[in-house]
Design a protein around this motif. Structure first.
Motif, PDB file in Angstrom:
ATOM      1  N   ILE A  55       0.859  -1.183   0.000  1.00 16.62           N
ATOM      2  CA  ILE A  55       0.000   0.000   0.000  1.00 16.62           C
ATOM      3  C   ILE A  55       0.896   1.234   0.000  1.00 16.62           C
ATOM      4  O   ILE A  55       1.698   1.419   0.914  1.00 16.62           O
ATOM      5  CB  ILE A  55      -0.915   0.042   1.243  1.00 16.62           C
ATOM      6  N   ALA A 120      -7.139   3.773   4.704  1.00 14.05           N
ATOM      7  CA  ALA A 120      -7.247   2.482   5.378  1.00 14.05           C
ATOM      8  C   ALA A 120      -8.453   1.696   4.876  1.00 14.05           C
ATOM      9  O   ALA A 120      -8.360   0.486   4.626  1.00 14.05           O
ATOM     10  CB  ALA A 120      -7.323   2.681   6.890  1.00 14.05           C
ATOM     11  N   SER A 123      -7.782   0.618   1.306  1.00 13.84           N
ATOM     12  CA  SER A 123      -6.745  -0.409   1.285  1.00 13.84           C
ATOM     13  C   SER A 123      -7.279  -1.755   1.760  1.00 13.84           C
ATOM     14  O   SER A 123      -6.926  -2.805   1.206  1.00 13.84           O
ATOM     15  CB  SER A 123      -5.564   0.016   2.163  1.00 13.84           C
ATOM     16  N   ALA A 135      -0.022  -6.253   4.817  1.00 13.80           N
ATOM     17  CA  ALA A 135       0.057  -4.967   4.118  1.00 13.80           C
ATOM     18  C   ALA A 135       1.408  -4.326   4.398  1.00 13.80           C
ATOM     19  O   ALA A 135       1.753  -4.066   5.555  1.00 13.80           O
ATOM     20  CB  ALA A 135      -1.062  -4.038   4.580  1.00 13.80           C
ATOM     21  N   LEU A 137       3.023  -1.075   4.256  1.00 13.78           N
ATOM     22  CA  LEU A 137       2.471   0.272   4.228  1.00 13.78           C
ATOM     23  C   LEU A 137       3.583   1.299   4.035  1.00 13.78           C
ATOM     24  O   LEU A 137       4.429   1.490   4.915  1.00 13.78           O
ATOM     25  CB  LEU A 137       1.704   0.546   5.519  1.00 13.78           C
ATOM     26  N   THR A 139       4.684   5.142   3.518  1.00 14.89           N
ATOM     27  CA  THR A 139       4.306   6.555   3.628  1.00 14.89           C
ATOM     28  C   THR A 139       5.430   7.318   4.325  1.00 14.89           C
ATOM     29  O   THR A 139       6.422   6.721   4.741  1.00 14.89           O
ATOM     30  CB  THR A 139       2.967   6.719   4.373  1.00 14.89           C
ATOM     31  N   THR A 148      -0.399   3.600  10.254  1.00 15.49           N
ATOM     32  CA  THR A 148      -0.386   2.228  10.761  1.00 15.49           C
ATOM     33  C   THR A 148      -1.517   2.002  11.751  1.00 15.49           C
ATOM     34  O   THR A 148      -2.209   0.979  11.702  1.00 15.49           O
ATOM     35  CB  THR A 148       0.973   1.921  11.429  1.00 15.49           C
ATOM     36  N   MET A 151      -4.795   1.725   9.882  1.00 11.76           N
ATOM     37  CA  MET A 151      -4.923   0.435   9.215  1.00 11.76           C
ATOM     38  C   MET A 151      -5.269  -0.667  10.207  1.00 11.76           C
ATOM     39  O   MET A 151      -6.134  -1.516   9.943  1.00 11.76           O
ATOM     40  CB  MET A 151      -3.625   0.084   8.480  1.00 11.76           C
ATOM     41  N   VAL A 160       0.175  -5.453   9.501  1.00  6.90           N
ATOM     42  CA  VAL A 160       0.674  -4.222   8.887  1.00  6.90           C
ATOM     43  C   VAL A 160       2.162  -4.075   9.183  1.00  6.90           C
ATOM     44  O   VAL A 160       2.584  -4.103  10.346  1.00  6.90           O
ATOM     45  CB  VAL A 160      -0.086  -2.987   9.402  1.00  6.90           C
ATOM     46  N   GLY A 162       5.127  -1.377   8.483  1.00  4.04           N
ATOM     47  CA  GLY A 162       5.367  -0.013   8.019  1.00  4.04           C
ATOM     48  C   GLY A 162       6.728   0.148   7.365  1.00  4.04           C
ATOM     49  O   GLY A 162       7.721  -0.404   7.836  1.00  4.04           O
TER      50      GLY A 162
END
Length: 201
Positions: A55, A120, A123, A135, A137, A139, A148, A151, A160, A162
């Protein structure tokens, strides 16, 4: 009169404690921001490639997209969603940000999200549609804690992981001398607290 004075003293004490907690929390938030380059490869590779979806959140002057697509090309994920693009954006607008063939076959554009919470929700639907349990993630570093948290609140069944992208607003060195950094990080911290409190309900 004495009772009122005691009540006032207790109230002021509670305000002082709450203020101290907020200020301390803010500096802890800033000190523990994830940093670009800290890609948790062990955590990523602990999951099968077919279980991982990437994502990428829009923003950051396009740097998030460029770095996310580069990580996808490196094999971290075989499919990616760019969430929060303008409804009129198409893949031709992303030319130069990633490999054209990969963009054509293995990147989807999410045009509906207009907020981090919207990212979120968008996604989660994409992850479910493609059968992903994990996921990745991508960003900006300062945005990753809140993204996070959103999500995990919206999709608690998804793992998740990150992946932070460097930003000019929260550099590792020297941000305390920049008013714009103070303003952005304070705003981000407040939004992060709102998400965490909402997650408790």
């Amino acid at each position: 009169m004495i009772r009122f004075a005691n009540f006032l003293r207790i109230g002021l004490g509670a305000v002082a404690v709450a203020t101290l907690a907020l200020v301390s929390g803010f500096f802890a938030f800033c000190a523990t921001l994830p940093r670009a380059g800290d890609v948790p490869l062990d955590a990523v590779q602990a999951h099968r490639l077919q279980d991982r979806g990437m994502i990428i959140l829009t923003g950051g002057g396009g740097q998030r997209i460029t770095e996310g697509l580069a990580l996808q090309a490196d094999g971290l994920a075989d499919r990616a969603l760019i969430s929060g693009v303008h409804p009129q954006t198409d893949k031709r607008d992303l030319a130069g940000m990633g490999d054209a063939e990969t963009l054509d076959c293995c990147v989807d554009l999410g045009p509906w999200a207009r907020s981090t919470r919207g990212n979120a929700v968008e996604s989660r639907a994409w992850l479910e549609r493609h059968g992903y349990d994990v996921a990745l993630l991508v960003t900006s570093d300062f945005h990753l804690p809140r993204a996070t948290a959103e999500m995990r609140h919206v999709a608690p069944e998804i793992t998740v992981i990150g992946i932070p992208v460097a930003s000019d607003f929260a550099p590792e060195q020297g941000w305390m001398g920049q008013v714009s950094s103070w303003r952005l990080l304070a705003s981000e911290y407040a939004k992060y607290l709102v998400v965490r409190v909402r997650s408790l309900t």
